[in-house]
Design a protein around this motif. Structure first.
Motif, PDB file in Angstrom:
ATOM      1  N   ILE A   1      10.969   9.204  -9.023  1.00 53.28           N
ATOM      2  CA  ILE A   1       9.768   9.676  -9.716  1.00 53.28           C
ATOM      3  C   ILE A   1       8.496   9.057  -9.141  1.00 53.28           C
ATOM      4  N   ALA A   2       8.623   7.982  -8.334  1.00 50.47           N
ATOM      5  CA  ALA A   2       7.439   7.357  -7.733  1.00 50.47           C
ATOM      6  C   ALA A   2       7.863   6.557  -6.516  1.00 50.47           C
ATOM      7  N   THR A   3       7.005   6.550  -5.486  1.00 51.51           N
ATOM      8  CA  THR A   3       7.239   5.770  -4.268  1.00 51.51           C
ATOM      9  C   THR A   3       5.965   4.999  -3.931  1.00 51.51           C
ATOM     10  N   PHE A   4       6.115   3.695  -3.598  1.00 49.52           N
ATOM     11  CA  PHE A   4       4.980   2.849  -3.237  1.00 49.52           C
ATOM     12  C   PHE A   4       5.174   2.341  -1.802  1.00 49.52           C
ATOM     13  N   THR A   5       4.135   2.481  -0.974  1.00 51.51           N
ATOM     14  CA  THR A   5       4.197   1.984   0.407  1.00 51.51           C
ATOM     15  C   THR A   5       2.972   1.149   0.780  1.00 51.51           C
ATOM     16  N   GLU A   6       1.956   1.112  -0.069  1.00 48.42           N
ATOM     17  CA  GLU A   6       0.765   0.310   0.184  1.00 48.42           C
ATOM     18  C   GLU A   6       0.597  -0.699  -0.942  1.00 48.42           C
ATOM     19  N   PHE A   7       0.346  -1.962  -0.553  1.00 45.80           N
ATOM     20  CA  PHE A   7       0.311  -3.035  -1.537  1.00 45.80           C
ATOM     21  C   PHE A   7      -0.864  -3.959  -1.280  1.00 45.80           C
ATOM     22  N   THR A   8      -1.505  -4.430  -2.335  1.00 52.78           N
ATOM     23  CA  THR A   8      -2.580  -5.407  -2.216  1.00 52.78           C
ATOM     24  C   THR A   8      -2.021  -6.736  -1.729  1.00 52.78           C
ATOM     25  N   ASP A   9      -0.915  -7.140  -2.297  1.00 52.72           N
ATOM     26  CA  ASP A   9      -0.190  -8.336  -1.868  1.00 52.72           C
ATOM     27  C   ASP A   9       1.172  -7.873  -1.392  1.00 52.72           C
ATOM     28  N   TYR A  10       1.445  -8.018  -0.107  1.00 51.39           N
ATOM     29  CA  TYR A  10       2.668  -7.442   0.440  1.00 51.39           C
ATOM     30  C   TYR A  10       3.914  -8.284   0.193  1.00 51.39           C
ATOM     31  N   ARG A  11       3.744  -9.447  -0.452  1.00 49.11           N
ATOM     32  CA  ARG A  11       4.910 -10.258  -0.797  1.00 49.11           C
ATOM     33  C   ARG A  11       5.218 -10.259  -2.297  1.00 49.11           C
ATOM     34  N   ILE A  12       4.200 -10.084  -3.104  1.00 45.69           N
ATOM     35  CA  ILE A  12       4.375 -10.093  -4.567  1.00 45.69           C
ATOM     36  C   ILE A  12       3.754  -8.823  -5.123  1.00 45.69           C
ATOM     37  N   VAL A  13       4.578  -7.977  -5.721  1.00 46.64           N
ATOM     38  CA  VAL A  13       4.127  -6.677  -6.224  1.00 46.64           C
ATOM     39  C   VAL A  13       4.439  -6.578  -7.716  1.00 46.64           C
ATOM     40  N   GLU A  14       3.439  -6.233  -8.515  1.00 49.87           N
ATOM     41  CA  GLU A  14       3.618  -5.930  -9.931  1.00 49.87           C
ATOM     42  C   GLU A  14       3.069  -4.529 -10.172  1.00 49.87           C
TER      43      GLU A  14
ATOM     44  N   PHE B   1       7.662  -3.270 -13.593  1.00 47.98           N
ATOM     45  CA  PHE B   1       8.582  -3.991 -12.721  1.00 47.98           C
ATOM     46  C   PHE B   1       7.821  -4.912 -11.767  1.00 47.98           C
ATOM     47  N   GLY B   2       8.554  -5.840 -11.189  1.00 48.65           N
ATOM     48  CA  GLY B   2       8.015  -6.734 -10.181  1.00 48.65           C
ATOM     49  C   GLY B   2       8.961  -6.834  -9.000  1.00 48.65           C
ATOM     50  N   VAL B   3       8.386  -6.961  -7.793  1.00 47.53           N
ATOM     51  CA  VAL B   3       9.169  -7.124  -6.555  1.00 47.53           C
ATOM     52  C   VAL B   3       8.553  -8.255  -5.741  1.00 47.53           C
ATOM     53  N   THR B   4       9.375  -9.163  -5.261  1.00 43.71           N
ATOM     54  CA  THR B   4       8.912 -10.225  -4.359  1.00 43.71           C
ATOM     55  C   THR B   4       9.789 -10.250  -3.114  1.00 43.71           C
ATOM     56  N   ASP B   5       9.172 -10.656  -1.967  1.00 43.03           N
ATOM     57  CA  ASP B   5       9.915 -10.777  -0.714  1.00 43.03           C
ATOM     58  C   ASP B   5       9.324 -11.928   0.084  1.00 43.03           C
ATOM     59  N   ASP B   6      10.173 -12.633   0.836  1.00 44.47           N
ATOM     60  CA  ASP B   6       9.683 -13.787   1.581  1.00 44.47           C
ATOM     61  C   ASP B   6       8.863 -13.392   2.816  1.00 44.47           C
ATOM     62  N   ILE B   7       9.004 -12.149   3.286  1.00 44.99           N
ATOM     63  CA  ILE B   7       8.240 -11.700   4.462  1.00 44.99           C
ATOM     64  C   ILE B   7       7.249 -10.605   4.066  1.00 44.99           C
ATOM     65  N   GLU B   8       7.761  -9.394   3.804  1.00 45.75           N
ATOM     66  CA  GLU B   8       6.860  -8.301   3.447  1.00 45.75           C
ATOM     67  C   GLU B   8       7.644  -7.146   2.839  1.00 45.75           C
ATOM     68  N   VAL B   9       7.138  -6.621   1.717  1.00 48.05           N
ATOM     69  CA  VAL B   9       7.715  -5.441   1.096  1.00 48.05           C
ATOM     70  C   VAL B   9       7.199  -4.208   1.827  1.00 48.05           C
ATOM     71  N   GLU B  10       8.118  -3.348   2.237  1.00 49.36           N
ATOM     72  CA  GLU B  10       7.707  -2.145   2.947  1.00 49.36           C
ATOM     73  C   GLU B  10       7.635  -0.927   2.031  1.00 49.36           C
ATOM     74  N   GLN B  11       8.621  -0.786   1.106  1.00 55.03           N
ATOM     75  CA  GLN B  11       8.653   0.399   0.252  1.00 55.03           C
ATOM     76  C   GLN B  11       9.350   0.081  -1.058  1.00 55.03           C
ATOM     77  N   ILE B  12       8.842   0.701  -2.130  1.00 52.19           N
ATOM     78  CA  ILE B  12       9.480   0.594  -3.448  1.00 52.19           C
ATOM     79  C   ILE B  12       9.640   2.000  -4.003  1.00 52.19           C
ATOM     80  N   GLU B  13      10.843   2.311  -4.491  1.00 57.70           N
ATOM     81  CA  GLU B  13      11.103   3.594  -5.138  1.00 57.70           C
ATOM     82  C   GLU B  13      11.519   3.343  -6.580  1.00 57.70           C
ATOM     83  N   VAL B  14      11.028   4.186  -7.467  1.00 57.22           N
ATOM     84  CA  VAL B  14      11.400   4.136  -8.886  1.00 57.22           C
ATOM     85  C   VAL B  14      12.169   5.412  -9.207  1.00 57.22           C
TER      86      VAL B  14
END
Length: 568
Positions: free
Chosen positions: A87-100, A67-80
């Motif tokens: 089954i998975a939660t993401f809170t730390e990102f290398t790129d906080y606007r574009i997540v793959e 999956f991919g997530v983009t945000d114009d400011i900053e992604v704080e959390q992603i849940e799958v």
């Protein structure tokens, strides 16, 4: 002092160089204010796609969720989530606007499932995206009342219940199969046992059989409770190296019923179809769809104490008359909890000649067997069909490949529905060729396998067939179809030992002569809707037409067979 001056000069030179870079148009990195939040994140699920179907032998399988997530400011959390469970939660990102990201879920069971990706940004805006996918059993019964199916294609598993039998001794596989890539091959003191639930007063068993006269007698299928023969059944053979008689014994509780069957010629070394049926009052043994003999039942079969089926021997309950292990290859074993009619049996025999079936109803599966299909490029689905719910839609640089194992025989036929797109003006439809190692960049070895393709212009396209016979090749220049009508036409071709025939809408349009039977040496790959990678020299590449209901057969279809396939 000298070193100090040199160091100073070095720093000065570096400063001048950096200043020069800025003047040459390379700006320094500066912080950019994020601005106002324009809304929630955007979520894209790349895998699984909507409607994805998983079809594997394992009862529980895995799936990679991409999956991919983009945000114009900053992604704080992603849940799958799978089926509503995180089954998975993401809170730390290398790129906080574009997540793959990718997550593997390892507990996919048979049935319908959902994948949800839920993303939240710094402002608390939340976006969710959901797709549906399913896991199907590796095999869905294709005949009414079918309760066991063992194709013996490299595995002893019953594909209806996903039960693997116990191996006694060293049973194996024969590459000389009637259908698919393998058949059961017995060995001395070797057989299979599998749990068997009582089948009721009526049941049937069927299989393809290449009878051996060695040893002179053997058990074939046995389901007994003890050595008294008053429960369950015993199918076995007796005879010599020229002739073997298939016999059946059924226990009725207080007694037993005998069906003395009929003889099979051992010498032709040919596959024959065996069926026996049991009802409350009689038994019937069939060979190649014809009733061979009938036995009378004083009362229905007694299943008391019967717990397992022995395959390929008399087993623990029927060895006292030397009906031991069977050396005869067996293929396509099926059990039914009903007494089949002769029409049922004949329909099953006809269907058994079908080695591949791809309906393209939203997936690229072969329903005739659990064959691996590789997708090259980006083919799609048509959104319309000749039969069913969808069809294959070709695309530039796109096609399907699969191993040819289990599909090749001296007699070969194929049928399909076709809606031609004449752009490009030439393309391959079905290619089963050997690799042309002498011309890796322009492959065109026509001495092996087959190539079905089309050539023409925007108004008409001609369907042609080329067959390799080992030292040379044979041409069938086929027939022409209207490329402007945007209509489905039915295409079939047949290959015997001496000729090829191309059919359009059930009518034979041309015949080609074979100087020798088709040579399959090295033709280990099937390409569907392209000549690539093994028939490319003349530009017969990806076909952007629609194809539906593709079927292969291990026999030469008659005109009546082609008409029947068209009418299905």
């Amino acid at each position: 002092m000298k070193k100090l001056k040199l160091t100073y000069i070095g720093f000065l030179a570096c400063f001048v160089f950096l200043a020069g870079c800025e003047r040459d148009g390379i700006d320094p990195i500066t912080e950019v204010a994020p601005g106002e939040d324009q809304g929630g994140p955007e979520v894209t699920i790349n895998n699984p796609r909507e409607g994805t179907t998983i079809n594997v032998l394992e009862e529980v399988s895995t799936i990679d969720i991409e999956f991919g997530v983009t945000d114009d400011i900053e992604v704080e959390q992603i849940e799958v989530l799978v089926d509503g469970n995180v089954i998975a939660t993401f809170t730390e990102f290398t790129d906080y606007r574009i997540v793959e990201e990718e997550v593997t879920f390892e507990n996919v069971t048979t049935g319908e499932h959902t994948v949800t990706v839920r993303a939240t940004d710094l402002e608390g805006n939340q976006t969710s995206e959901t797709v549906n996918f399913s896991k199907e059993p590796p095999y869905s019964p294709i005949f009414a009342n079918e309760v066991l199916y063992m194709p013996f294609d490299g595995s002893f598993m019953d594909l209806v219940t996903l039960t693997t039998p116990e191996e006694v001794g060293d049973p194996g596989f024969s590459e000389d199969a009637f259908l698919g890539s393998g058949a059961y091959l017995g060995a001395p003191d070797s057989y299979l046992t599998i749990p068997l639930e009582p089948l009721g007063n009526e049941f049937s068993a069927s299989f393809w059989y290449n009878v051996s006269g060695e040893p002179g007698r053997a058990g074939i299928l046995v389901a007994g409770a003890d050595e008294n023969r008053t429960q369950g059944f015993r199918l076995f053979r007796e005879g010599d190296t020229d002739s073997q008689t298939i016999k059946l014994n059924v226990g009725t509780g207080a007694g037993e019923s005998w069906n003395d069957g009929g003889a099979i010629d051992v010498n032709p070394d040919e596959w024959v179809h065996i069926t026996f049926t049991v009802s409350a009052d009689e038994t019937v043994i069939y060979v190649n769809g014809m009733p061979l003999n009938t036995g009378t039942m004083a009362s229905p079969i007694d299943w008391t104490g019967v717990e397992e089926l022995t395959i390929g021997a008399g087993g623990e309950t029927f060895s006292y008359w030397d009906h031991l292990s069977d050396s005869s290859p067996m293929d396509e074993l099926r059990l039914f909890d009903a007494a089949l009619t002769q029409e049922d049996i004949q329909n099953m025999i006809n269907a058994s000649s079908q080695t591949l079936y791809m309906p393209f109803d939203g997936d690229y599966r072969d329903l005739a067997s659990n064959r691996d299909v590789t997708v090259v490029g980006s083919p799609d689905f048509a959104g319309e069909s000749a039969e069913g719910s969808d069809a294959y839609a070709g695309a530039e640089g796109s096609y399907l490949t699969m191993p040819s194992e289990g599909l090749l025989s001296e007699e070969f036929s194929a049928t399909f529905w076709y809606n031609v797109n004449p752009d490009p003006d030439r393309a391959a439809i079905i290619t089963i060729s050997a690799e042309d190692s002498n011309n890796p960049d322009a492959q065109n070895d026509r001495t092996k396998g087959l190539r079905l393709f089309r050539e023409g212009n925007a108004d008409e396209q001609t369907i042609k067939l080329n067959v390799g016979t080992g030292s040379s090749d044979s041409w069938n220049d086929g027939g022409t179809i209207d490329a402007t009508s945007n209509e489905w036409v039915h295409i079939a071709f047949t290959i015997s030992a001496t000729e090829t025939i191309i059919y359009i809408d059930g009518e034979p349009v041309n015949t080609g002569t074979l100087s020798a039977p088709i040579d399959w040496t090295g033709a280990d790959m099937v390409s569907i809707m392209s000549g690539a990678p093994r028939f490319t020299e003349w530009g017969h590449l990806a076909d952007q037409s629609y194809i539906d209901e593709l079927k292969f057969y291990n026999k030469t279809l008659s005109t009546e067979d082609v008409e029947a396939a068209m009418a299905e």
